[in-house]
Motif scaffolding. Structure first.
Motif, PDB file in Angstrom:
ATOM      1  N   ILE A 391      52.321  26.951  17.356  1.00 20.62           N
ATOM      2  CA  ILE A 391      51.554  26.456  18.504  1.00 20.62           C
ATOM      3  C   ILE A 391      50.528  27.507  18.897  1.00 20.62           C
ATOM      4  N   ARG A 392      49.284  27.083  19.070  1.00 21.00           N
ATOM      5  CA  ARG A 392      48.213  27.974  19.490  1.00 21.00           C
ATOM      6  C   ARG A 392      48.225  28.102  21.018  1.00 21.00           C
ATOM      7  N   VAL A 393      48.107  29.344  21.469  1.00 18.04           N
ATOM      8  CA  VAL A 393      48.071  29.623  22.905  1.00 18.04           C
ATOM      9  C   VAL A 393      46.708  30.203  23.237  1.00 18.04           C
ATOM     10  N   LEU A 394      45.976  29.525  24.127  1.00 16.78           N
ATOM     11  CA  LEU A 394      44.622  29.938  24.487  1.00 16.78           C
ATOM     12  C   LEU A 394      44.608  30.389  25.948  1.00 16.78           C
ATOM     13  N   PHE A 395      44.213  31.659  26.144  1.00 16.11           N
ATOM     14  CA  PHE A 395      44.088  32.235  27.483  1.00 16.11           C
ATOM     15  C   PHE A 395      42.618  32.557  27.740  1.00 16.11           C
ATOM     16  N   PRO A 396      42.175  32.589  28.975  1.00 13.25           N
ATOM     17  CA  PRO A 396      40.794  33.010  29.261  1.00 13.25           C
ATOM     18  C   PRO A 396      40.606  34.473  28.883  1.00 13.25           C
ATOM     19  N   GLN A 397      39.390  34.819  28.441  1.00 12.92           N
ATOM     20  CA  GLN A 397      39.130  36.160  27.938  1.00 12.92           C
ATOM     21  C   GLN A 397      39.188  37.218  29.037  1.00 12.92           C
ATOM     22  N   GLN A 398      38.585  36.916  30.177  1.00 13.19           N
ATOM     23  CA  GLN A 398      38.525  37.921  31.244  1.00 13.19           C
ATOM     24  C   GLN A 398      38.656  37.228  32.596  1.00 13.19           C
ATOM     25  N   VAL A 399      39.628  37.665  33.362  1.00 19.39           N
ATOM     26  CA  VAL A 399      39.858  37.111  34.699  1.00 19.39           C
ATOM     27  C   VAL A 399      39.875  38.275  35.691  1.00 19.39           C
ATOM     28  N   ASN A 400      38.948  38.249  36.627  1.00 20.06           N
ATOM     29  CA  ASN A 400      38.834  39.341  37.597  1.00 20.06           C
ATOM     30  C   ASN A 400      39.386  38.982  38.977  1.00 20.06           C
ATOM     31  N   ALA A 401      39.952  37.794  39.092  1.00 20.41           N
ATOM     32  CA  ALA A 401      40.417  37.353  40.416  1.00 20.41           C
ATOM     33  C   ALA A 401      41.642  38.150  40.846  1.00 20.41           C
ATOM     34  N   VAL A 402      41.768  38.323  42.157  1.00 24.13           N
ATOM     35  CA  VAL A 402      42.937  38.971  42.761  1.00 24.13           C
ATOM     36  C   VAL A 402      43.584  37.954  43.697  1.00 24.13           C
ATOM     37  N   LEU A 403      44.846  37.606  43.425  1.00 23.27           N
ATOM     38  CA  LEU A 403      45.563  36.614  44.221  1.00 23.27           C
ATOM     39  C   LEU A 403      46.412  37.298  45.287  1.00 23.27           C
ATOM     40  N   LEU A 404      46.638  36.583  46.369  1.00 19.07           N
ATOM     41  CA  LEU A 404      47.558  37.048  47.407  1.00 19.07           C
ATOM     42  C   LEU A 404      48.897  36.364  47.139  1.00 19.07           C
ATOM     43  N   ALA A 405      49.825  37.095  46.506  1.00 20.20           N
ATOM     44  CA  ALA A 405      51.077  36.475  46.059  1.00 20.20           C
ATOM     45  C   ALA A 405      52.128  37.559  45.877  1.00 20.20           C
TER      46      ALA A 405
END
Length: 674
Positions: A391-405
């Motif tokens: 199974i191929r797993v595709l993730f975004p290349q670059q994520v700069n978001a900061v979550l409050l969690a």
């Protein structure tokens, strides 16, 4: 002479007539007023006597004692005016009676309505006996009505007074003539004015010092008395009017309070109806919850027994002398036991998470979390599972978001969604994770798979314990409660979760969480740890002290450490022994069980921290106390790391490596890092 005599006669006649009229009116008013007061006084006196008698005989009525009631009535002999008296009980039967000597002994057969009435020469009074708000009997009194005799006496007196006054006036007028004419005329004029104007403040002038002057004084005194009585009567009428007004206001207030009471009764009735409806709903919900609980326990029992069956079954084969196995089979069976054990541990952890979520005892640490770092960790952990099925797993290349969690819970949520997407996917399928800005301050994370998808009815019952995405039991490994925990964790982090699915196409799980301003990356510290040289770089193994009273657990750690040449293990079976070895050998790391005989692991840790020689040794908790409150209490007590049993070898080695790197970093700076 005749003229004077005629005038004098006329004056005498006029004076006599005026005097007679004045006396008649005055005496009549006085007699009438006195008789009226007599009648009132008589009735009031009888009412008072009746009230006293009723009060004294209430106890006799209560205890059914006619003799005591008769004795109380006999006290009326001190009141000669009362000729007869009787007491009736609450049923109207004659209870006790009294008759004065010489008075007729006839009594009414039954009590009548309360009040007084005249009957011939007697006045009869009925009055109820009320005790504590209840009528317990009736008092009857009969008194002699002396009104007629009193009236005759007054008339005789008045007649005598008038005759005497008229005779005196006549003689005076005949003797004094004109001397008396003036004051009599004055009195007559004043009398006429008073009768005409009802102004009782007028007074006749005093002329001389004889009988005419005294007549004027008497007339003035009479006017004063009449004026006083009139004022009292007006005051009484005013008081009656005020009482009537107050009674009217009281009645209006009672009506208003009745309306308010009716309104409150209506409101309370409505509230009770609503409460009854809510109670019925609560009963239905409790019944449904009880059924859901039974179904949950049944499913949980099945899920727990499934891996236990494999563990116990393969363990029996391996330990049976009658079932010889090859090395290859032993390795295969051991792998099955390991796989089932891990599955059972996952199931227990998820059940504990579900219990904490449902009971509201789970606590979150809301802080800024770099989404890119979390996704990188998830990708590293999930790719081997996907590769096993192509199974191929595709993730975004670059994520700069900061979550409050909460960092740990966010990672748990993403790993659960990703593992489900792989588990229920088709072979050689794909899993796509995407991140998009949903709105200012909100980030949307979606996990899409190419599995078989779900029908609408399956989607509706998706977030239920042990519902495994519509798969048949045994088709895929899993507890079926991960999504329940996932949804609740997302909600506790102020987020939302949604799912859309199409049969034979796939499913998309989407969560939304709040974002916050980016913070400085903390990757530098982690990089420093990862870049640190391997433990024992100088060729000397690091000494690890393990304080454990269970031989099987001690043997397991010994076998794990045996594969690490950079470590040397020293063991103690209880707390005092561990303290003695720590003082003698000063190990680099101490592994501490908490449930030790005689002296707990927390007490050993406290003693180590009190001694300067052992204060700086990092202590790692290795215990089966895996509840959140246990972990929080352990970290607060001063443990460097907190590991829970059963031991995860990778996490165990990771904790050892991080601790050794921490020690080297402290030594490199010339001290010990805290």
């Amino acid at each position: 002479m005749n003229r004077r005599s005629s005038i004098r006669k006329k004056l005498v006649v006029v004076v006599m007539a005026t005097t007679f009229a004045a006396l008649l009116v005055s005496v009549g008013l006085i007699i009438g007023y006195d008789l009226r007061n007599y009648q009132r006084s008589l009735i009031n006196d009888l009412s008072t006597q009746a009230e006293l008698v009723g009060h004294m005989t209430s106890a006799a009525l209560a205890f059914d004692d006619p003799r005591l009631a008769g004795e109380n009535l006999a006290l009326l002999r001190t009141r000669p005016i009362v000729g007869a008296a009787a007491i009736y009980d609450e049923h109207g039967r004659l209870f006790a009676s009294y008759a004065a000597p010489g008075a007729p002994g006839a009594f009414p057969p039954r009590p009548e309505a309360p009040g007084a009435r005249s009957e011939g020469r007697h006045v009869m009074l009925f009055r109820p006996i009320v005790e504590n708000g209840e009528t317990v009997g009736t008092v009857w009194l009969r008194a002699e009505n002396r009104m007629l005799a009193r009236t005759l006496d007054y008339l005789a007196i008045a007649l005598g007074v008038m005759l005497l006054a008229m005779g005196t006036a006549y003689l005076l007028m005949r003797r004094m003539g004109r001397v008396i004419t003036a004051p009599i005329v004055a009195v007559t004029e004043i009398a006429r004015d008073v009768v005409a104007t009802r102004d009782y403040s007028r007074r006749a002038p005093r002329v001389g010092n004889d009988e005419a002057a005294e007549l004027a004084d008497s007339f003035n005194a009479m006017l004063t008395e009449i004026e006083q009585r009139t004022r009292e009567l007006e005051d009484s009428n005013g008081e009656i009017v005020r009482e009537a007004q107050e009674r009217s206001r009281a009645q209006q207030e009672i009506m208003r309070l009745n309306e308010q009471l009716e309104h409150r009764v209506d409101e309370r009735t409505l509230q009770l109806a609503l409460a009854n409806a809510e109670l019925a709903n609560a009963i239905d919900e409790a019944h449904n919850a009880n059924q859901a609980k039974s179904a949950f326990l049944s499913s949980m029992s099945h899920e727990l027994r499934t891996p236990l069956n494999a563990i116990l079954g393969f363990a029996q084969i391996l330990t049976s002398a009658s079932l010889p196995t090859t090395d290859t089979q032993k390795k295969e069976f051991a792998n099955h036991i390991l796989k089932s054990g891990r599955h059972l541990l996952t199931l227990i952890n998820e059940i504990l998470d579900l219990a904490k979520v449902e009971s509201g005892t789970i606590t979150l640490s809301m802080e800024p979390v770099a989404l890119g770092e979390i996704l990188g960790e998830c990708q590293t952990m999930i790719e081997p599972l996907a590769a096993a099925r192509g199974i191929r797993v595709l993730f975004p290349q670059q994520v700069n978001a900061v979550l409050l969690a909460d960092r740990t819970r966010l990672k748990q949520v993403l790993l659960n969604l990703l593992s489900n997407a792989i588990k229920y996917n088709r072979d050689a399928g794909a899993v796509v994770l995407d991140c998009q800005q949903a709105s200012p301050g909100r980030m949307r994370i979606s996990v899409q798979d190419t599995g078989m998808g779900l029908r609408p009815d399956q989607v509706d019952s998706l977030f239920q314990p042990f519902n495994r995405l519509g798969q048949e039991a045994g088709a895929q490994e899993g507890t079926g409660i991960g999504l329940v925990v996932t949804r609740r964790l997302v909600e506790l982090m102020n987020g939302t979760i949604e799912v859309t699915s199409s049969p034979n196409v796939g499913s998309v799980f989407t969560i939304e969480l709040g974002t916050t301003a980016p913070l400085a990356s903390q990757a530098s510290a982690l990089a420093a740890v990862e870049a640190a040289p391997a433990a024992g770089g100088d060729g000397v193994p690091q000494l690890v002290l393990y304080v454990e009273d269970n031989p099987a657990n001690l043997k397991l750690v010994e076998e794990i450490v045996r594969f690490r040449p950079d470590l040397r293990l020293l063991a103690a079976g209880d707390g005092p022994g561990g303290l003695a070895l720590a003082r003698a050998h000063h190990p680099d790391i101490i592994l501490m069980d908490l449930n030790l005989p005689g002296m707990s692991g927390l007490e050993v840790l406290a003693q180590l921290q009190r001694e300067p020689a052992t204060r700086d040794i990092p202590v790692i908790a290795l215990t089966a106390n895996a509840m959140t409150r246990d972990i929080e209490r352990g970290m607060a007590a001063g443990f460097f790391r907190y590991l829970t049993k059963p031991i995860d070898i990778d996490k165990f080695n990771e904790a050892i490596d991080l601790t050794l790197a921490h020690l080297r970093a402290g030594r490199a700076t010339g001290g010990t890092a805290s």
